[in-house]
Design a protein around this motif. Structure first.
Motif, PDB file in Angstrom:
ATOM      1  N   GLU A   2      -0.542  -6.341 -47.031  1.00  0.00           N
ATOM      2  CA  GLU A   2      -0.732  -7.787 -47.053  1.00  0.00           C
ATOM      3  C   GLU A   2       0.583  -8.501 -47.335  1.00  0.00           C
ATOM      4  O   GLU A   2       0.973  -8.669 -48.487  1.00  0.00           O
ATOM      5  CB  GLU A   2      -1.761  -8.154 -48.126  1.00  0.00           C
ATOM      6  CG  GLU A   2      -2.049  -9.652 -48.248  1.00  0.00           C
ATOM      7  CD  GLU A   2      -2.893  -9.957 -49.467  1.00  0.00           C
ATOM      8  OE1 GLU A   2      -4.078  -9.579 -49.467  1.00  0.00           O
ATOM      9  OE2 GLU A   2      -2.346 -10.538 -50.440  1.00  0.00           O
ATOM     10  N   TYR A  45      -4.621  -0.946 -47.159  1.00  0.00           N
ATOM     11  CA  TYR A  45      -4.321  -2.262 -46.606  1.00  0.00           C
ATOM     12  C   TYR A  45      -2.873  -2.619 -46.911  1.00  0.00           C
ATOM     13  O   TYR A  45      -2.264  -2.103 -47.847  1.00  0.00           O
ATOM     14  CB  TYR A  45      -5.276  -3.343 -47.128  1.00  0.00           C
ATOM     15  CG  TYR A  45      -5.081  -3.791 -48.557  1.00  0.00           C
ATOM     16  CD1 TYR A  45      -4.196  -4.825 -48.879  1.00  0.00           C
ATOM     17  CD2 TYR A  45      -5.809  -3.208 -49.593  1.00  0.00           C
ATOM     18  CE1 TYR A  45      -4.044  -5.256 -50.190  1.00  0.00           C
ATOM     19  CE2 TYR A  45      -5.657  -3.631 -50.902  1.00  0.00           C
ATOM     20  CZ  TYR A  45      -4.778  -4.658 -51.201  1.00  0.00           C
ATOM     21  OH  TYR A  45      -4.614  -5.078 -52.493  1.00  0.00           O
ATOM     22  N   ASN A  76      -3.974  -6.585 -43.038  1.00  0.00           N
ATOM     23  CA  ASN A  76      -4.560  -5.570 -42.161  1.00  0.00           C
ATOM     24  C   ASN A  76      -5.126  -4.477 -43.049  1.00  0.00           C
ATOM     25  O   ASN A  76      -4.418  -3.938 -43.910  1.00  0.00           O
ATOM     26  CB  ASN A  76      -3.504  -4.993 -41.226  1.00  0.00           C
ATOM     27  CG  ASN A  76      -4.045  -3.821 -40.413  1.00  0.00           C
ATOM     28  OD1 ASN A  76      -3.777  -2.661 -40.708  1.00  0.00           O
ATOM     29  ND2 ASN A  76      -4.823  -4.124 -39.387  1.00  0.00           N
ATOM     30  N   SER A  77      -6.402  -4.155 -42.869  1.00  0.00           N
ATOM     31  CA  SER A  77      -7.051  -3.166 -43.729  1.00  0.00           C
ATOM     32  C   SER A  77      -7.921  -2.220 -42.924  1.00  0.00           C
ATOM     33  O   SER A  77      -8.430  -2.570 -41.852  1.00  0.00           O
ATOM     34  CB  SER A  77      -7.902  -3.855 -44.809  1.00  0.00           C
ATOM     35  OG  SER A  77      -8.858  -4.728 -44.232  1.00  0.00           O
ATOM     36  N   TYR A 102      -1.285 -12.679 -44.399  1.00  0.00           N
ATOM     37  CA  TYR A 102      -1.934 -11.880 -43.362  1.00  0.00           C
ATOM     38  C   TYR A 102      -2.273 -10.536 -43.985  1.00  0.00           C
ATOM     39  O   TYR A 102      -1.490  -9.981 -44.768  1.00  0.00           O
ATOM     40  CB  TYR A 102      -1.014 -11.680 -42.153  1.00  0.00           C
ATOM     41  CG  TYR A 102      -1.481 -10.578 -41.233  1.00  0.00           C
ATOM     42  CD1 TYR A 102      -2.557 -10.769 -40.365  1.00  0.00           C
ATOM     43  CD2 TYR A 102      -0.869  -9.319 -41.254  1.00  0.00           C
ATOM     44  CE1 TYR A 102      -3.003  -9.750 -39.536  1.00  0.00           C
ATOM     45  CE2 TYR A 102      -1.296  -8.293 -40.421  1.00  0.00           C
ATOM     46  CZ  TYR A 102      -2.372  -8.509 -39.568  1.00  0.00           C
ATOM     47  OH  TYR A 102      -2.817  -7.503 -38.757  1.00  0.00           O
ATOM     48  N   ASN A 141      -8.730  -7.657 -39.827  1.00  0.00           N
ATOM     49  CA  ASN A 141      -7.526  -8.475 -39.900  1.00  0.00           C
ATOM     50  C   ASN A 141      -7.900  -9.841 -40.459  1.00  0.00           C
ATOM     51  O   ASN A 141      -8.877 -10.458 -40.004  1.00  0.00           O
ATOM     52  CB  ASN A 141      -6.884  -8.623 -38.523  1.00  0.00           C
ATOM     53  CG  ASN A 141      -6.280  -7.318 -38.034  1.00  0.00           C
ATOM     54  OD1 ASN A 141      -5.228  -6.895 -38.498  1.00  0.00           O
ATOM     55  ND2 ASN A 141      -6.961  -6.663 -37.104  1.00  0.00           N
ATOM     56  N   THR A 155     -12.049  -1.560 -39.483  1.00  0.00           N
ATOM     57  CA  THR A 155     -10.780  -2.251 -39.640  1.00  0.00           C
ATOM     58  C   THR A 155     -11.030  -3.750 -39.681  1.00  0.00           C
ATOM     59  O   THR A 155     -12.004  -4.255 -39.116  1.00  0.00           O
ATOM     60  CB  THR A 155      -9.806  -1.931 -38.497  1.00  0.00           C
ATOM     61  OG1 THR A 155     -10.391  -2.351 -37.258  1.00  0.00           O
ATOM     62  CG2 THR A 155      -9.507  -0.437 -38.433  1.00  0.00           C
TER      63      THR A 155
END
Length: 377
Positions: free
Chosen positions: A304, A302, A319-320, A317, A337, A335
């Protein structure tokens, strides 16, 4: 004795100034009062215990509002810390947690001892801890008080790949190799995949289910963890962790199920801007019958970015991606967000709100909102 000596000095000073004028005498009387107050303070300090017991803790409540009918409010965890410095070189620390508000037969929660160890300073650069301690892996596993990270829920990579919160029993040496450079070496209890319901490790059940939590844990096979951490640059943390375990089945299978974990992360904070990035991967023996559904490889990452607008408000924010069956040819990755805001009521008390959208194998699978409150002390 300190008080008597100080007061004696004050009386002598007073007697030597009897011939002084009225203004000077008033100054001397004020000085005598100040000296007497200082003597009382010194006497109180000398009577206080040299090595008191200290306490702390944290807690958090979450409201999860998914786009469906399974909305839920949960007092996720309440934790108390207890510690004591036995001497300047020997100390004790412990962490006791209640999860999901109620524990017992048929209740959703658990009472868990997450830390309980004795730490000894061997010298100015080396410490040894023995007992039950948190694994030196990832960003959140050792520091996870709710006021220290963004988002209501902990990120999925450090939950499904790194099974945070993860603790074991054993011994760990921490050494300062240079300014801003530390090395951790640990030998400790390991995971036990043989305790899974169906007796095999698969891609649906992540390694999280294999934690024994040092509760009458099978200890036929040990595990070994090493970490190098660099913090010499202000606001920057770089770390690399490697772990190896001879047998995830703890001797219960026909063959040994060896496993290794590699994790690397970076954290940077400067003038309100912050970024966290992490990658973790398990590699597990793939030619053993006890591994199915691609679980021989499990990985995730991820990134961040965040911005602390002022002392009260910060936004982020994330994303992983994570995959507990990455060893198969099927599309099994997930996935997510996340976007949200933290509002600090005080330095260690925070309100949180975020929105998430998750996809599985490239298809929409879930979305929703989370609200939370957390604190530490």
């Amino acid at each position: 004795m300190k008080k008597i000596a100080v007061l004696g000095a004050a009386i002598a000073l007073s007697n030597s100034a009897l011939a002084a004028d009225t203004e000077t005498q008033a100054q001397i009387n004020e000085l005598k009062s100040q000296i007497a107050a200082l003597a009382d303070s010194l006497e109180q300090q000398s009577a206080a215990p040299a090595n008191p017991v200290y306490i702390g803790g944290y807690g958090e409540m979450h409201l999860n509002m998914n786009q469906g009918t399974d909305n839920q409010i949960d007092y996720h965890r309440f934790v108390l810390f207890f510690g004591k410095d036995f001497t300047d070189r020997v100390r004790f620390f412990s962490e006791l947690e209640l999860e999901h508000s109620l524990a017992g037969d048929g209740k959703p929660g658990e009472v868990e001892l997450e830390q309980a160890y004795v730490e000894v300073d061997v010298n100015d650069t080396t410490q040894v801890k023995t007992g039950l301690f948190l694994m030196p892996v990832g960003i959140l596993n050792e520091t996870h008080e709710p006021d220290t990270f963004y988002g209501v829920e902990r990120n999925n990579v450090e939950k499904n790949i790194i099974p945070t919160t993860w603790w074991e029993g054993g011994v760990m040496v921490t050494a300062k190799a240079a300014d801003g450079l530390t090395v951790d070496l640990a030998m400790h209890s390991g995971l036990n995949a043989a305790d899974l319901d169906d007796g095999v490790l698969d891609g649906v059940k992540s390694l999280r289910s294999s934690r024994q939590k040092v509760a009458e844990a099978t200890a036929n096979k040990a595990a070994y963890t090493a970490r190098v951490k660099y913090t010499a640059v202000p606001g920057l943390e770089l770390a690399l962790t490697a772990q190896y375990q001879d047998d995830l089945l703890q001797g219960a299978g026909n063959d040994e199920l060896g496993a290794s974990l590699v994790e690397a992360h970076a954290v940077y904070e400067n003038n309100g801007f912050g970024v966290r990035a992490l990658y973790a991967q398990w590699n597990i023996d793939s030619d053993v019958d006890d591994v199915i559904a691609g679980a021989s490889e499990q990985k995730g990452f991820y990134i961040e970015p965040s911005y602390r607008i002022n002392e009260k408000v910060g936004v982020f924010y994330r994303n992983s991606m994570w995959d507990n069956a990455a060893g198969s040819s099927s599309d099994s990755e997930k996935t997510q967000n996340d976007i949200g805001v933290n509002y600090w009521l005080a330095e260690t008390a925070v309100l949180k709100a975020d929105y998430f959208r998750q996809e599985s194998a490239g298809e929409f699978s879930a979305a929703g909102y989370n609200l939370g409150v957390g604190f530490s002390f």
